[in-house]
Write a protein that holds these residues in place. Structure first.
Motif, PDB file in Angstrom:
ATOM      1  N   LEU A 206      15.055  11.430  -8.047  1.00 45.15           N
ATOM      2  CA  LEU A 206      14.444  10.458  -7.131  1.00 45.15           C
ATOM      3  C   LEU A 206      14.920   9.048  -7.440  1.00 45.15           C
ATOM      4  CD1 LEU A 206      10.820  11.897  -7.334  1.00 45.15           C
ATOM      5  CD2 LEU A 206      12.452  12.236  -5.474  1.00 45.15           C
ATOM      6  N   SER A 207      16.014   8.952  -8.175  1.00 44.39           N
ATOM      7  CA  SER A 207      16.497   7.658  -8.648  1.00 44.39           C
ATOM      8  C   SER A 207      16.932   6.734  -7.510  1.00 44.39           C
ATOM      9  CB  SER A 207      17.652   7.845  -9.625  1.00 44.39           C
ATOM     10  OG  SER A 207      18.720   8.558  -9.008  1.00 44.39           O
ATOM     11  N   GLY A 208      17.216   7.303  -6.347  1.00 45.87           N
ATOM     12  CA  GLY A 208      17.672   6.483  -5.227  1.00 45.87           C
ATOM     13  C   GLY A 208      16.556   5.765  -4.494  1.00 45.87           C
ATOM     14  N   GLU A 209      15.301   6.097  -4.810  1.00 47.19           N
ATOM     15  CA  GLU A 209      14.169   5.484  -4.127  1.00 47.19           C
ATOM     16  C   GLU A 209      13.587   4.338  -4.954  1.00 47.19           C
ATOM     17  OE1 GLU A 209      11.331   7.901  -1.837  1.00 47.19           O
ATOM     18  OE2 GLU A 209      12.370   9.648  -2.653  1.00 47.19           O
ATOM     19  N   GLU A 210      13.302   3.261  -4.286  1.00 46.40           N
ATOM     20  CA  GLU A 210      12.667   2.117  -4.936  1.00 46.40           C
ATOM     21  C   GLU A 210      11.255   2.527  -5.369  1.00 46.40           C
ATOM     22  OE1 GLU A 210      10.110  -1.234  -5.297  1.00 46.40           O
ATOM     23  OE2 GLU A 210      10.042   0.109  -3.549  1.00 46.40           O
ATOM     24  N   PRO A 211      10.788   2.101  -6.567  1.00 44.03           N
ATOM     25  CA  PRO A 211       9.518   2.605  -7.106  1.00 44.03           C
ATOM     26  C   PRO A 211       8.317   2.471  -6.176  1.00 44.03           C
ATOM     27  CG  PRO A 211      10.715   1.430  -8.809  1.00 44.03           C
ATOM     28  CD  PRO A 211      11.478   1.229  -7.530  1.00 44.03           C
ATOM     29  N   LEU A 212       8.116   1.315  -5.576  1.00 45.06           N
ATOM     30  CA  LEU A 212       6.942   1.133  -4.725  1.00 45.06           C
ATOM     31  C   LEU A 212       7.029   1.977  -3.455  1.00 45.06           C
ATOM     32  CD1 LEU A 212       6.354  -2.708  -5.118  1.00 45.06           C
ATOM     33  CD2 LEU A 212       5.071  -0.841  -6.192  1.00 45.06           C
ATOM     34  N   ALA A 213       8.222   2.102  -2.892  1.00 44.01           N
ATOM     35  CA  ALA A 213       8.397   2.959  -1.718  1.00 44.01           C
ATOM     36  C   ALA A 213       8.134   4.413  -2.085  1.00 44.01           C
ATOM     37  CB  ALA A 213       9.805   2.791  -1.154  1.00 44.01           C
ATOM     38  N   LEU A 214       8.583   4.806  -3.267  1.00 36.80           N
ATOM     39  CA  LEU A 214       8.344   6.174  -3.733  1.00 36.80           C
ATOM     40  C   LEU A 214       6.857   6.417  -3.924  1.00 36.80           C
ATOM     41  CD1 LEU A 214       9.467   8.885  -4.754  1.00 36.80           C
ATOM     42  CD2 LEU A 214       9.675   7.840  -7.027  1.00 36.80           C
ATOM     43  N   LEU A 215       6.146   5.432  -4.484  1.00 37.06           N
ATOM     44  CA  LEU A 215       4.700   5.569  -4.649  1.00 37.06           C
ATOM     45  C   LEU A 215       4.013   5.710  -3.300  1.00 37.06           C
ATOM     46  CD1 LEU A 215       2.211   5.461  -6.560  1.00 37.06           C
ATOM     47  CD2 LEU A 215       2.181   2.985  -6.165  1.00 37.06           C
ATOM     48  N   ASP A 216       4.428   4.932  -2.322  1.00 39.52           N
ATOM     49  CA  ASP A 216       3.840   5.030  -0.987  1.00 39.52           C
ATOM     50  C   ASP A 216       4.044   6.429  -0.403  1.00 39.52           C
ATOM     51  OD1 ASP A 216       3.104   2.378  -1.133  1.00 39.52           O
ATOM     52  OD2 ASP A 216       4.806   1.644   0.036  1.00 39.52           O
ATOM     53  N   ARG A 217       5.271   6.931  -0.507  1.00 38.36           N
ATOM     54  CA  ARG A 217       5.578   8.254   0.053  1.00 38.36           C
ATOM     55  C   ARG A 217       4.804   9.346  -0.672  1.00 38.36           C
ATOM     56  NH1 ARG A 217       9.187  12.492  -0.860  1.00 38.36           N
ATOM     57  NH2 ARG A 217      10.391  11.463  -2.517  1.00 38.36           N
ATOM     58  N   ALA A 218       4.788   9.278  -1.995  1.00 37.96           N
ATOM     59  CA  ALA A 218       4.107  10.306  -2.771  1.00 37.96           C
ATOM     60  C   ALA A 218       2.598  10.269  -2.539  1.00 37.96           C
ATOM     61  CB  ALA A 218       4.429  10.122  -4.250  1.00 37.96           C
ATOM     62  N   GLY A 219       2.049   9.057  -2.468  1.00 37.83           N
ATOM     63  CA  GLY A 219       0.616   8.936  -2.232  1.00 37.83           C
ATOM     64  C   GLY A 219       0.207   9.492  -0.880  1.00 37.83           C
ATOM     65  N   ALA A 220       1.013   9.242   0.132  1.00 41.14           N
ATOM     66  CA  ALA A 220       0.716   9.774   1.470  1.00 41.14           C
ATOM     67  C   ALA A 220       0.799  11.291   1.482  1.00 41.14           C
ATOM     68  CB  ALA A 220       1.689   9.181   2.485  1.00 41.14           C
ATOM     69  N   ALA A 221       1.791  11.845   0.792  1.00 40.62           N
ATOM     70  CA  ALA A 221       1.941  13.298   0.738  1.00 40.62           C
ATOM     71  C   ALA A 221       0.774  13.946  -0.007  1.00 40.62           C
ATOM     72  CB  ALA A 221       3.263  13.664   0.059  1.00 40.62           C
ATOM     73  N   LEU A 222       0.352  13.309  -1.093  1.00 42.24           N
ATOM     74  CA  LEU A 222      -0.773  13.848  -1.861  1.00 42.24           C
ATOM     75  C   LEU A 222      -2.053  13.811  -1.037  1.00 42.24           C
ATOM     76  CD1 LEU A 222      -1.658  14.878  -4.707  1.00 42.24           C
ATOM     77  CD2 LEU A 222      -2.276  12.502  -5.215  1.00 42.24           C
ATOM     78  N   ARG A 223      -2.277  12.703  -0.361  1.00 41.81           N
ATOM     79  CA  ARG A 223      -3.490  12.587   0.451  1.00 41.81           C
ATOM     80  C   ARG A 223      -3.482  13.627   1.568  1.00 41.81           C
ATOM     81  NH1 ARG A 223      -7.974   9.096   1.339  1.00 41.81           N
ATOM     82  NH2 ARG A 223      -9.219  10.245   2.836  1.00 41.81           N
ATOM     83  N   ALA A 224      -2.324  13.866   2.173  1.00 38.63           N
ATOM     84  CA  ALA A 224      -2.230  14.861   3.246  1.00 38.63           C
ATOM     85  C   ALA A 224      -2.574  16.254   2.727  1.00 38.63           C
ATOM     86  CB  ALA A 224      -0.830  14.852   3.847  1.00 38.63           C
ATOM     87  N   GLU A 225      -2.129  16.574   1.524  1.00 39.99           N
ATOM     88  CA  GLU A 225      -2.447  17.888   0.944  1.00 39.99           C
ATOM     89  C   GLU A 225      -3.940  18.013   0.686  1.00 39.99           C
ATOM     90  OE1 GLU A 225      -0.513  20.642   0.477  1.00 39.99           O
ATOM     91  OE2 GLU A 225       0.904  19.459   1.646  1.00 39.99           O
ATOM     92  N   PHE A 226      -4.546  16.989   0.087  1.00 36.67           N
ATOM     93  CA  PHE A 226      -5.978  17.057  -0.183  1.00 36.67           C
ATOM     94  C   PHE A 226      -6.790  17.116   1.106  1.00 36.67           C
ATOM     95  CE2 PHE A 226      -5.272  14.831  -4.494  1.00 36.67           C
ATOM     96  CZ  PHE A 226      -5.306  16.042  -5.171  1.00 36.67           C
ATOM     97  N   ASP A 227      -6.368  16.375   2.123  1.00 34.90           N
ATOM     98  CA  ASP A 227      -7.090  16.377   3.395  1.00 34.90           C
ATOM     99  C   ASP A 227      -7.044  17.737   4.083  1.00 34.90           C
ATOM    100  OD1 ASP A 227      -7.875  13.754   3.170  1.00 34.90           O
ATOM    101  OD2 ASP A 227      -6.301  12.941   4.464  1.00 34.90           O
ATOM    102  N   SER A 228      -6.000  18.498   3.821  1.00 35.46           N
ATOM    103  CA  SER A 228      -5.814  19.772   4.531  1.00 35.46           C
ATOM    104  C   SER A 228      -6.358  20.976   3.764  1.00 35.46           C
ATOM    105  CB  SER A 228      -4.321  19.998   4.816  1.00 35.46           C
ATOM    106  OG  SER A 228      -3.604  20.194   3.602  1.00 35.46           O
ATOM    107  N   ARG A 229      -6.936  20.736   2.577  1.00 34.04           N
ATOM    108  CA  ARG A 229      -7.364  21.859   1.751  1.00 34.04           C
ATOM    109  C   ARG A 229      -8.799  21.679   1.274  1.00 34.04           C
ATOM    110  NH1 ARG A 229      -2.714  24.634   0.307  1.00 34.04           N
ATOM    111  NH2 ARG A 229      -0.813  23.452   0.820  1.00 34.04           N
ATOM    112  N   ASP A 230      -9.507  22.793   1.149  1.00 31.62           N
ATOM    113  CA  ASP A 230     -10.824  22.788   0.548  1.00 31.62           C
ATOM    114  C   ASP A 230     -10.671  22.648  -0.957  1.00 31.62           C
ATOM    115  OD1 ASP A 230     -13.319  24.167  -0.701  1.00 31.62           O
ATOM    116  OD2 ASP A 230     -13.869  23.859   1.395  1.00 31.62           O
ATOM    117  N   SER A 231     -11.551  21.906  -1.586  1.00 32.05           N
ATOM    118  CA  SER A 231     -11.420  21.693  -3.022  1.00 32.05           C
ATOM    119  C   SER A 231     -11.593  22.982  -3.822  1.00 32.05           C
ATOM    120  CB  SER A 231     -12.437  20.657  -3.503  1.00 32.05           C
ATOM    121  OG  SER A 231     -13.757  21.099  -3.256  1.00 32.05           O
TER     122      SER A 231
END
Length: 301
Positions: free
Chosen positions: A65-90
């Motif tokens: 993931l070295s080609g991604e700027e850190p803050l942009a990577l955090l934004d992308r990863a955070g959105a992906a994580l939130r989408a997974e949690f939103d779509s699944r029962d705990s």
């Protein structure tokens, strides 16, 4: 879910703080800059996304993931994580490194706690004020670091703790408000006994005094939050984790060599070694307190 709200708030604060100086050194994570810290959090998020999506722990990690700027990577990863949690029962199944809990709820709790600790790391690195940690999130974090990272970790990966575990046994009682954790450290690992009713009571007090939203803790299948998850210690209020000990062992009169106490936020940061040695109050054998602090090092890297 409240844990999701905590996760989102601390991710946003981490991003805000990190953007001030990505090149700053992180004193609580030696050899890291703030950019390294942000990239670490993003990679951890993406790892949990992969665990939930595929139903297995990825064997080759991390990807490049070295080609991604850190803050942009955090934004992308955070959105992906939130989408997974939103779509699944705990309560849905998900592979984790903690054998007693193989659910999405484990990762939800873990990511909320991961993010708040690293948010503090970023604040310390950039000399910005440390934002308040909600009392209930802190109580839950204390429970997690002691029962799972220390007690379970010292027995699951004993090789990491060989140089820091004492012989003979050392016992320390950690308290915050009505909640307490009796920590026994010995050559075979750590055992943590908690008064589950008192932990719940501590969170209930925080909930009554908190602003509108209910306070966090591990998620239940219904999406409500508790002070701490069920343990293998049994259905009673006293629960033991890490092997040894008994669910019937009370905390009072347990003969601890030392007692440490602090507000939930201060105790959490002390246990995670994000504050000075004297950030908590203590009584009894100072050497026992120092041994607990030393034994936490492999658990809180």
């Amino acid at each position: 879910m409240r844990l999701l709200e905590c996760l989102a708030a601390d991710q946003a604060r981490l991003r805000q703080v990190a953007s001030a100086d990505l090149a700053a050194a992180v004193p609580s994570c030696p050899d890291w800059t703030v950019a390294d810290l942000v990239r670490h959090v993003a990679v951890v998020y993406l790892h949990k996304v992969e665990c939930m999506r595929t139903g297995r722990i990825p064997s080759a990690w991390p990807p490049d993931l070295s080609g991604e700027e850190p803050l942009a990577l955090l934004d992308r990863a955070g959105a992906a994580l939130r989408a997974e949690f939103d779509s699944r029962d705990s309560a849905a199944l998900a592979p984790t490194w903690y054998d007693p809990d193989q659910t999405v709820g484990f990762w939800l709790r873990r990511m909320a706690q991961e993010t708040v600790v690293h948010r503090v790391d970023a604040e310390l690195a950039t000399a910005q004020p440390v934002a308040e940690i909600p009392t209930d999130l802190a109580v839950d974090g204390i429970d997690e670091v002691l029962r799972i990272f220390l007690a379970y970790g010292s027995r699951r990966w004993p090789e990491d703790f060989t140089d820091v575990l004492p012989e003979p046994e050392v016992t320390v009682l950690a308290t915050t408000g009505p909640a307490g954790w009796l920590v026994r450290l010995g050559p075979d690992g750590a055992t943590v006994t908690t008064d589950r009713a008192a932990v719940r009571a501590g969170v209930a007090v925080a909930e009554r005094s908190a602003p509108p939203d209910p306070a966090p803790g591990p998620a239940t299948p219904s999406g409500r939050l508790l002070a701490a998850p069920p343990t293998s210690g049994g259905p009673g209020d006293n629960a033991s984790s890490g092997g040894g000990g008994s669910p019937d062992d009370g905390l009072a009169g347990a003969g601890a060599a030392a007692t440490i106490s602090a507000s939930p936020e201060r105790l959490l940061l002390w246990l995670w070694r994000r504050s000075a040695d004297d950030a908590v109050r203590w009584a009894g054998d100072r050497a026992a307190v120092e041994r607990l602090r030393l034994t936490l090092a492999p658990a809180t890297r």
